[in-house]
Design a protein around this motif. Structure first.
Motif, PDB file in Angstrom:
ATOM      1  N   CYS A   1      -5.954   0.659   2.146  1.00  0.00           N
ATOM      2  CA  CYS A   1      -5.789   1.910   2.900  1.00  0.00           C
ATOM      3  C   CYS A   1      -4.680   2.776   2.295  1.00  0.00           C
TER       4      CYS A   1
ATOM      5  N   GLY B   1      -3.773  -4.418   9.121  1.00  0.00           N
ATOM      6  CA  GLY B   1      -5.133  -3.948   9.377  1.00  0.00           C
ATOM      7  C   GLY B   1      -5.335  -3.580  10.825  1.00  0.00           C
ATOM      8  N   HIS B   2      -6.582  -3.206  11.147  1.00  0.00           N
ATOM      9  CA  HIS B   2      -6.838  -2.694  12.501  1.00  0.00           C
ATOM     10  C   HIS B   2      -6.934  -3.779  13.557  1.00  0.00           C
TER      11      HIS B   2
ATOM     12  N   PHE C   1     -11.626  -2.304   5.280  1.00  0.00           N
ATOM     13  CA  PHE C   1     -11.089  -1.980   3.956  1.00  0.00           C
ATOM     14  C   PHE C   1      -9.600  -1.662   4.067  1.00  0.00           C
ATOM     15  N   CYS C   2      -8.959  -2.244   5.093  1.00  0.00           N
ATOM     16  CA  CYS C   2      -7.560  -1.902   5.359  1.00  0.00           C
ATOM     17  C   CYS C   2      -6.635  -2.290   4.205  1.00  0.00           C
TER      18      CYS C   2
ATOM     19  N   LYS D   1       3.753  -0.141   8.934  1.00  0.00           N
ATOM     20  CA  LYS D   1       2.291  -0.242   9.099  1.00  0.00           C
ATOM     21  C   LYS D   1       1.833  -1.700   9.075  1.00  0.00           C
TER      22      LYS D   1
ATOM     23  N   ARG E   1      -1.532   9.574   9.299  1.00  0.00           N
ATOM     24  CA  ARG E   1      -2.026  10.640  10.166  1.00  0.00           C
ATOM     25  C   ARG E   1      -0.892  11.379  10.871  1.00  0.00           C
TER      26      ARG E   1
ATOM     27  N   ARG F   1       0.848  -1.199   0.000  1.00  0.00           N
ATOM     28  CA  ARG F   1       0.000   0.000   0.000  1.00  0.00           C
ATOM     29  C   ARG F   1       0.884   1.250   0.000  1.00  0.00           C
TER      30      ARG F   1
ATOM     31  N   CYS G   1      -1.657   4.236  11.234  1.00  0.00           N
ATOM     32  CA  CYS G   1      -3.011   3.668  11.201  1.00  0.00           C
ATOM     33  C   CYS G   1      -3.794   4.293  12.342  1.00  0.00           C
ATOM     34  N   LEU G   2      -5.108   4.412  12.160  1.00  0.00           N
ATOM     35  CA  LEU G   2      -5.964   4.884  13.255  1.00  0.00           C
ATOM     36  C   LEU G   2      -5.713   4.079  14.522  1.00  0.00           C
ATOM     37  N   PHE G   3      -5.476   2.778  14.331  1.00  0.00           N
ATOM     38  CA  PHE G   3      -5.366   1.877  15.478  1.00  0.00           C
ATOM     39  C   PHE G   3      -3.922   1.535  15.823  1.00  0.00           C
TER      40      PHE G   3
HETATM   41  S1  SF4 Z   1      -7.846   0.879  10.366  1.00  0.00           S
HETATM   42 FE1  SF4 Z   1      -5.767   1.539   9.822  1.00  0.00          FE
HETATM   43  S2  SF4 Z   1      -5.169   0.292   8.044  1.00  0.00           S
HETATM   44 FE2  SF4 Z   1      -7.398   0.086   8.312  1.00  0.00          FE
HETATM   45  S3  SF4 Z   1      -8.238   1.656   6.931  1.00  0.00           S
HETATM   46 FE3  SF4 Z   1      -8.092   2.618   8.996  1.00  0.00          FE
HETATM   47  S4  SF4 Z   1      -6.081   3.609   9.020  1.00  0.00           S
HETATM   48 FE4  SF4 Z   1      -6.097   2.194   7.262  1.00  0.00          FE
END
Ligand code: SF4
Length: 332
Positions: free
Chosen positions: A262, A312-313, A258-259, A309, A266, A11, A276-278
């Motif tokens: 992605c 996924g989350h 949908f990771c 990265k 951020r 990605r 990643c958000l997580f």
């Molecule tokens: S959870 Fe993380 S990897 Fe998945 S779409 Fe959101 S930012 Fe991207």
């Protein structure tokens, strides 16, 4: 020379989300407790010049093509119009967007449009004043609706609306929200609630799923899936409403992740890169920048952060751990 922000799963991050403040003037139940949080002290926050410098490095050296300003509530950042204007001067010119609760947008939509704002996403979870007060702990629904109207009037279109449904609170409002948005030409997207609240109160069984949202719309609207090829890396599954051209989106962040496609990265208000958000780790750009790091050195740190990265989350994994920072401090 541009060196892309690539990770080990093929990605490439091109969409930079910059949190301009962790503060907010609402207290939405899915985000933070009624009493608020311990906000970042102002010396910890990036200055306007520091934000613009990192945006420039992202655009000129790392292939960032879209910059979204978030928070907390980004309209609370006094320098926002100036930051947006300076971002719009970068070449290649990135797309500039804003995620906001729209309180204050009635006043700021025009100046932000003039500064170069291309798109806006407004959070609107309910049309009932009493429910708004219960959910957000503030009586500001009229301000939000006025902000939405001002964004449309200023030509920041299409105005997108994000709605989170919470069980027992507003989970019966999906048809009304969609009708409201269709009548005004706004594009509505429902988003599954994610475990990013500061109170750690998220429970999977309480989450209103994408499937439930579609079920609640079905008696009122004929929804047909839009061409999935048009989705790309966008998180929303899009449906034509009553044959189109109107559309509605459903973002199944938890049940339909949908990771794999992605393209986000951020930057927090205190200058930390989160891949990643997580993410459970962050990469500090602020301190090296303040210690005199060059653009190339900062770009190198940034690339290493994205390279690490995860796929996924992991919300659906048994060992999932919520990140230490809540959504308001990460930037949605
Ligand atoms: S959870 Fe993380 S990897 Fe998945 S779409 Fe959101 S930012 Fe991207």
């Amino acid at each position: 020379m541009v060196l892309q922000l690539a990770d080990a799963y093929g990605r490439v991050a091109t969409d930079l989300r910059i949190s301009l403040t962790d503060r907010c003037n609402l207290r939405c139940a899915y985000c933070m407790p009624a009493e608020g949080l311990d906000w970042l002290p102002s010396p910890a926050r990036l200055t306007d010049d520091e934000v613009v410098r990192l945006a420039r490095i992202g655009v000129q050296q790392l292939g960032i093509t879209e910059i979204r300003f978030t928070g907390g509530e980004p309209l609370l950042r006094r320098g926002l119009p100036g930051i947006a204007a300076r971002t719009a001067e970068l070449r290649p010119r990135p797309e500039i967007s804003l995620t906001t609760n729209a309180i204050g947008l009635a006043r700021l939509a025009g100046p932000l449009r003039a500064a170069g704002l291309d798109r806006v996403n407004v959070s609107l979870d309910t049309l009932r004043p009493a429910t708004f007060g219960e959910l957000a702990k503030r009586d500001r629904l009229d301000d939000v609706l006025a902000g939405l109207a001002a964004a449309a009037a200023a030509g920041i279109t299409p105005v997108k609306v994000n709605a989170v449904l919470m069980r027992g609170m507003n989970d019966d409002e999906a048809p009304d929200l969609l009708r409201y948005c269709l009548d005004r030409g706004y594009q509505l997207r429902f988003i599954e609630q994610m475990p990013l609240d500061a109170q750690h109160g998220w429970r999977r069984e309480n989450m209103v799923s994408a499937g439930e949202i579609l079920d609640s719309l079905a008696p009122h609207f004929k929804l047909t899936p839009d061409d999935p090829a048009a989705r790309g890396s966008a998180p929303a599954e899009i449906f034509l409403v009553d044959g189109g051209p109107a559309r509605v989106g459903v973002i199944g962040s938890v049940t339909r992740p949908f990771c794999g496609s992605c393209d986000r990265v951020r930057l927090t208000a205190d200058g930390q890169i989160r891949n990643c958000l997580f993410a459970r780790d962050e990469s500090n750009l602020r301190d090296p920048m303040r210690a005199g790091a060059s653009d190339d050195e900062l770009a190198g740190l940034w690339r290493r952060a994205v390279a690490a990265k995860l796929p996924g989350h992991g919300i659906n994994d048994p060992g999932f751990l919520q990140p230490a920072r809540p959504m308001s401090a990460i930037g949605g």
